[in-house]
Design a protein around this motif. Structure first.
Motif, PDB file in Angstrom:
ATOM      1  N   ILE A   1       0.679  -1.043  -0.018  1.00 25.43           N
ATOM      2  CA  ILE A   1      -0.072  -0.042  -0.201  1.00 25.43           C
ATOM      3  C   ILE A   1       0.701   1.155  -0.023  1.00 25.43           C
ATOM      4  O   ILE A   1       0.615   2.203  -0.627  1.00 25.43           O
ATOM      5  CB  ILE A   1      -1.085  -0.201   1.285  1.00 25.43           C
ATOM      6  CG1 ILE A   1      -2.267  -0.904   0.793  1.00 25.43           C
ATOM      7  CG2 ILE A   1      -1.382   1.293   1.547  1.00 25.43           C
ATOM      8  CD1 ILE A   1      -3.262  -0.801   1.996  1.00 25.43           C
ATOM      9  N   GLN A   2       1.666   1.311   1.056  1.00 27.05           N
ATOM     10  CA  GLN A   2       2.819   2.762   1.037  1.00 27.05           C
ATOM     11  C   GLN A   2       3.413   2.814  -0.289  1.00 27.05           C
ATOM     12  O   GLN A   2       3.601   4.148  -0.616  1.00 27.05           O
ATOM     13  CB  GLN A   2       3.707   2.447   2.241  1.00 27.05           C
ATOM     14  CG  GLN A   2       2.978   2.259   3.629  1.00 27.05           C
ATOM     15  CD  GLN A   2       2.137   3.493   3.986  1.00 27.05           C
ATOM     16  OE1 GLN A   2       2.492   4.607   3.363  1.00 27.05           O
ATOM     17  NE2 GLN A   2       1.178   3.144   4.585  1.00 27.05           N
ATOM     18  N   GLU A   3       3.900   1.743  -1.023  1.00 29.14           N
ATOM     19  CA  GLU A   3       4.843   1.985  -2.095  1.00 29.14           C
ATOM     20  C   GLU A   3       3.969   2.387  -3.213  1.00 29.14           C
ATOM     21  O   GLU A   3       4.059   3.423  -3.942  1.00 29.14           O
ATOM     22  CB  GLU A   3       5.500   0.694  -2.538  1.00 29.14           C
ATOM     23  CG  GLU A   3       6.519   0.145  -1.496  1.00 29.14           C
ATOM     24  CD  GLU A   3       7.033  -1.080  -1.828  1.00 29.14           C
ATOM     25  OE1 GLU A   3       6.569  -1.624  -2.824  1.00 29.14           O
ATOM     26  OE2 GLU A   3       7.574  -1.823  -0.896  1.00 29.14           O
TER      27      GLU A   3
ATOM     28  N   HIS B   1      -6.405   1.289   6.480  1.00 32.76           N
ATOM     29  CA  HIS B   1      -5.363   0.684   5.871  1.00 32.76           C
ATOM     30  C   HIS B   1      -4.080   1.679   5.589  1.00 32.76           C
ATOM     31  O   HIS B   1      -3.098   1.244   5.128  1.00 32.76           O
ATOM     32  CB  HIS B   1      -5.565  -0.128   4.694  1.00 32.76           C
ATOM     33  CG  HIS B   1      -6.491  -1.373   4.896  1.00 32.76           C
ATOM     34  ND1 HIS B   1      -5.941  -2.295   5.971  1.00 32.76           N
ATOM     35  CD2 HIS B   1      -7.675  -1.849   4.622  1.00 32.76           C
ATOM     36  CE1 HIS B   1      -6.934  -3.129   5.945  1.00 32.76           C
ATOM     37  NE2 HIS B   1      -7.987  -2.985   5.306  1.00 32.76           N
ATOM     38  N   GLY B   2      -4.515   3.084   5.659  1.00 32.36           N
ATOM     39  CA  GLY B   2      -3.362   4.023   5.429  1.00 32.36           C
ATOM     40  C   GLY B   2      -3.119   4.082   4.113  1.00 32.36           C
ATOM     41  O   GLY B   2      -1.796   4.497   3.923  1.00 32.36           O
ATOM     42  N   VAL B   3      -3.566   4.148   3.198  1.00 32.32           N
ATOM     43  CA  VAL B   3      -3.448   4.475   1.619  1.00 32.32           C
ATOM     44  C   VAL B   3      -3.293   6.046   1.856  1.00 32.32           C
ATOM     45  O   VAL B   3      -4.063   6.784   2.154  1.00 32.32           O
ATOM     46  CB  VAL B   3      -4.605   4.119   0.665  1.00 32.32           C
ATOM     47  CG1 VAL B   3      -4.209   4.638  -0.664  1.00 32.32           C
ATOM     48  CG2 VAL B   3      -4.655   2.599   0.505  1.00 32.32           C
TER      49      VAL B   3
ATOM     50  N   CYS C   1      -5.201  -0.480  -3.675  1.00 32.51           N
ATOM     51  CA  CYS C   1      -5.836  -0.037  -2.425  1.00 32.51           C
ATOM     52  C   CYS C   1      -6.133  -0.910  -1.219  1.00 32.51           C
ATOM     53  O   CYS C   1      -6.571  -0.785  -0.076  1.00 32.51           O
ATOM     54  CB  CYS C   1      -7.369   0.668  -2.628  1.00 32.51           C
ATOM     55  SG  CYS C   1      -6.929   2.067  -3.786  1.00 32.51           S
ATOM     56  N   TYR C   2      -5.901  -2.076  -1.519  1.00 41.15           N
ATOM     57  CA  TYR C   2      -6.261  -3.420  -0.661  1.00 41.15           C
ATOM     58  C   TYR C   2      -5.105  -3.887  -0.176  1.00 41.15           C
ATOM     59  O   TYR C   2      -3.930  -4.300  -1.167  1.00 41.15           O
ATOM     60  CB  TYR C   2      -7.273  -4.235  -1.422  1.00 41.15           C
ATOM     61  CG  TYR C   2      -8.551  -4.154  -1.777  1.00 41.15           C
ATOM     62  CD1 TYR C   2      -9.493  -4.272  -1.181  1.00 41.15           C
ATOM     63  CD2 TYR C   2      -8.718  -3.302  -2.943  1.00 41.15           C
ATOM     64  CE1 TYR C   2     -10.919  -3.742  -1.258  1.00 41.15           C
ATOM     65  CE2 TYR C   2     -10.077  -2.798  -3.459  1.00 41.15           C
ATOM     66  CZ  TYR C   2     -10.979  -2.996  -2.443  1.00 41.15           C
ATOM     67  OH  TYR C   2     -12.227  -2.418  -2.859  1.00 41.15           O
ATOM     68  N   PRO C   3      -5.003  -4.124   0.945  1.00 39.63           N
ATOM     69  CA  PRO C   3      -3.500  -4.760   1.747  1.00 39.63           C
ATOM     70  C   PRO C   3      -3.333  -6.204   1.273  1.00 39.63           C
ATOM     71  O   PRO C   3      -4.601  -6.678   0.980  1.00 39.63           O
ATOM     72  CB  PRO C   3      -3.544  -4.493   2.997  1.00 39.63           C
ATOM     73  CG  PRO C   3      -5.078  -4.384   3.435  1.00 39.63           C
ATOM     74  CD  PRO C   3      -5.706  -3.754   1.996  1.00 39.63           C
ATOM     75  N   SER C   4      -2.327  -6.636   1.216  1.00 38.91           N
ATOM     76  CA  SER C   4      -2.106  -8.061   0.835  1.00 38.91           C
ATOM     77  C   SER C   4      -2.709  -9.121   1.913  1.00 38.91           C
ATOM     78  O   SER C   4      -3.059 -10.096   1.701  1.00 38.91           O
ATOM     79  CB  SER C   4      -0.688  -8.464   0.590  1.00 38.91           C
ATOM     80  OG  SER C   4       0.103  -8.010   1.712  1.00 38.91           O
TER      81      SER C   4
ATOM     82  N   TRP D   1     -18.034   4.371   5.213  1.00 39.49           N
ATOM     83  CA  TRP D   1     -17.338   5.121   3.955  1.00 39.49           C
ATOM     84  C   TRP D   1     -16.139   4.327   3.414  1.00 39.49           C
ATOM     85  O   TRP D   1     -15.782   4.207   2.398  1.00 39.49           O
ATOM     86  CB  TRP D   1     -16.845   6.623   4.209  1.00 39.49           C
ATOM     87  CG  TRP D   1     -17.957   7.554   4.795  1.00 39.49           C
ATOM     88  CD1 TRP D   1     -18.116   8.342   5.860  1.00 39.49           C
ATOM     89  CD2 TRP D   1     -19.556   7.367   4.064  1.00 39.49           C
ATOM     90  NE1 TRP D   1     -19.090   8.787   6.115  1.00 39.49           N
ATOM     91  CE2 TRP D   1     -20.088   8.293   4.964  1.00 39.49           C
ATOM     92  CE3 TRP D   1     -20.296   7.014   3.028  1.00 39.49           C
ATOM     93  CZ2 TRP D   1     -21.369   8.814   4.738  1.00 39.49           C
ATOM     94  CZ3 TRP D   1     -21.486   7.389   2.794  1.00 39.49           C
ATOM     95  CH2 TRP D   1     -22.111   8.349   3.610  1.00 39.49           C
ATOM     96  N   ASP D   2     -15.210   3.937   4.393  1.00 41.62           N
ATOM     97  CA  ASP D   2     -13.951   3.260   4.043  1.00 41.62           C
ATOM     98  C   ASP D   2     -13.199   3.854   2.896  1.00 41.62           C
ATOM     99  O   ASP D   2     -12.867   2.846   2.077  1.00 41.62           O
ATOM    100  CB  ASP D   2     -14.313   1.557   4.001  1.00 41.62           C
ATOM    101  CG  ASP D   2     -12.919   0.717   3.981  1.00 41.62           C
ATOM    102  OD1 ASP D   2     -12.226   1.274   4.697  1.00 41.62           O
ATOM    103  OD2 ASP D   2     -13.005  -0.234   3.658  1.00 41.62           O
ATOM    104  N   PRO D   3     -12.793   4.895   3.008  1.00 37.98           N
ATOM    105  CA  PRO D   3     -12.238   5.384   1.663  1.00 37.98           C
ATOM    106  C   PRO D   3     -10.749   4.802   1.782  1.00 37.98           C
ATOM    107  O   PRO D   3     -10.257   4.624   2.632  1.00 37.98           O
ATOM    108  CB  PRO D   3     -12.036   7.067   2.137  1.00 37.98           C
ATOM    109  CG  PRO D   3     -12.160   7.236   3.684  1.00 37.98           C
ATOM    110  CD  PRO D   3     -13.058   5.912   3.964  1.00 37.98           C
ATOM    111  N   PRO D   4     -10.254   4.584   0.531  1.00 35.14           N
ATOM    112  CA  PRO D   4     -10.767   4.695  -0.874  1.00 35.14           C
ATOM    113  C   PRO D   4     -11.642   3.520  -1.354  1.00 35.14           C
ATOM    114  O   PRO D   4     -11.816   3.495  -2.691  1.00 35.14           O
ATOM    115  CB  PRO D   4      -9.488   5.230  -1.956  1.00 35.14           C
ATOM    116  CG  PRO D   4      -8.416   4.275  -1.089  1.00 35.14           C
ATOM    117  CD  PRO D   4      -8.788   4.255   0.476  1.00 35.14           C
ATOM    118  N   ARG D   5     -11.684   2.385  -0.583  1.00 32.83           N
ATOM    119  CA  ARG D   5     -12.094   1.282  -1.108  1.00 32.83           C
ATOM    120  C   ARG D   5     -13.761   1.458  -1.648  1.00 32.83           C
ATOM    121  O   ARG D   5     -14.097   0.530  -2.432  1.00 32.83           O
ATOM    122  CB  ARG D   5     -11.945   0.033  -0.261  1.00 32.83           C
ATOM    123  CG  ARG D   5     -10.224  -0.259  -0.331  1.00 32.83           C
ATOM    124  CD  ARG D   5     -10.098  -1.092   0.892  1.00 32.83           C
ATOM    125  NE  ARG D   5     -10.049  -0.085   2.201  1.00 32.83           N
ATOM    126  CZ  ARG D   5      -9.172   0.570   2.637  1.00 32.83           C
ATOM    127  NH1 ARG D   5      -8.200   0.720   2.072  1.00 32.83           N
ATOM    128  NH2 ARG D   5      -9.434   1.179   3.538  1.00 32.83           N
TER     129      ARG D   5
END
Ligand SMILES: [Zn+2]
Length: 354
Positions: free
Chosen positions: A3-5, A37-39, A68-71, A262-266
């Motif tokens: 996500i961070q990368e 998730h800190g996108v 936008c989804y973590p592994s 809301w769960d942005p940006p998902r």
């Protein structure tokens, strides 16, 4: 760390019109970071001026949504995968009692079940919690019957519901965009899980009696074509069941942009109950059962309070709701019982004409 990368190179596109009603009228709703998730970045949401749907605009482009989804997104963790694919009580007296309850509630076969479980089953079939128990957690709208029994779950997550659907008599098939999630769900459920989207999959028309989507609709970048595909995939008299967060819940009214809904940006598109029914009606569905559920109210409020206090990320799931959260949950439940549509989840069943 994907996500961070990856998120530093997220691309966005302007959404021309409301994904639900196609109106171009809209007003800003809120701007929010990804609390879960800190996108990196801030994500903008607007409210449709015609149907009040809340949608992301500008929106993450289709090709970048996966970033936008973590592994370790929840779909990748199988539920008690070590257990057998058979019902846990297949050699137990409760197995026959469950079959008897389903027989009287849903009309499924109870061949070989003796008179004692039948007697109790006939009584228990009147009570929703007993019916849910008898179906291994599956609620009334997803009950199998003695008639058509082919079902498709879109976005089966870790495969738990898909497995229960199979146990109660559905010939269940899953569909997931993510190959890794699909294989996890397939192993956990014992059902075939295809890889693809509603609009891209090669499933034949009129091949299902039930299509189920739980917390999927709000993630769809192609909502209208996806629902059009649903009605084509359903056999005459078949039904679509959708469950997703309510943009007009009591929690949203109180927690505003901090609401879990809301769960942005998902989350890309979150239609109010009225708007989704209008869209389903325009798509060709002709009968509806609608409700909202307050079951998640306390849990959602607990998390929204953390976000509001500046705490982000996962890990709040196992903390206990506060007294305030519980009181809020009870209050919302009472309002829902009195007929107000302010529960945190929208649940719609829509039938295709026979
Ligand atoms: Zn609209």
């Amino acid at each position: 760390m994907k996500i961070q990368e990856a998120a530093s190179r997220l691309r966005f596109e302007e959404v021309e019109c409301c994904p639900v009603c196609e109106s171009s009228q809209r007003s800003p709703k809120f701007v929010s970071p990804d609390y879960l998730h800190g996108v990196p970045g801030e994500f903008q949401y607007v409210t449709c001026g015609a149907c009040s749907t809340v949608y992301q605009n500008p929106r993450v482009v289709l090709a970048d949504l996966g970033l936008c989804y973590p592994s370790d997104y929840f779909t990748h963790v199988a539920p008690d995968a070590s257990t057998s694919l058979d019902p846990p009580d297949v050699n137990n007296w409760t197995y026959d009692l469950r079959r008897a309850v389903r027989h009287f509630a849903d009309g499924t076969s109870a061949a070989g079940v003796s008179w004692v479980p039948r007697l109790f089953g006939r009584l228990l079939a009147h009570f929703p919690p007993a019916r849910k128990w008898a179906r291994y957690g599956v609620r009334d709208p997803l009950a199998a019957s003695g008639e058509g029994n082919r079902c498709l779950e879109v976005g089966p997550g870790a495969g738990k519901t898909l497995r229960s659907l199979r146990w109660i008599g559905w010939q269940a098939v899953g569909l997931d965009l993510d190959p890794h999630a699909a294989s996890t769900a397939e192993r956990a459920s014992g059902c075939t899980v295809k890889v693809g989207t509603l609009t891209s999959t090669d499933l034949p028309d009129e091949s299902f009696d039930l299509i189920f989507m739980s917390h999927v609709l709000e993630h769809l970048p192609d909502l209208r074509p996806a629902l059009q595909r649903c009605i084509r995939l359903l056999a005459p008299g078949g039904r679509l069941v959708v469950v997703y967060p309510n943009p007009e819940s009591l929690g949203v009214q109180w927690q505003e942009k901090f609401a879990v809904n809301w769960d942005p940006p998902r989350h890309l598109v979150v239609p109010p109950l009225k708007a989704i029914v209008a869209l389903l009606n325009a798509t060709g569905f002709d009968r509806f059962e609608t409700r909202t559920s307050a079951g998640s109210a306390a849990g959602y409020r607990k998390i929204a309070r953390q976000y509001r206090a500046g705490r982000t990320g996962k890990g709040f799931e196992n903390t206990k709701p506060s007294l305030g959260d519980r009181i809020f949950g009870v209050y919302e439940s009472v309002l829902v019982m009195l007929g107000s549509r302010v529960g945190e989840e929208i649940r719609v069943t829509a039938w295709k004409a026979k």
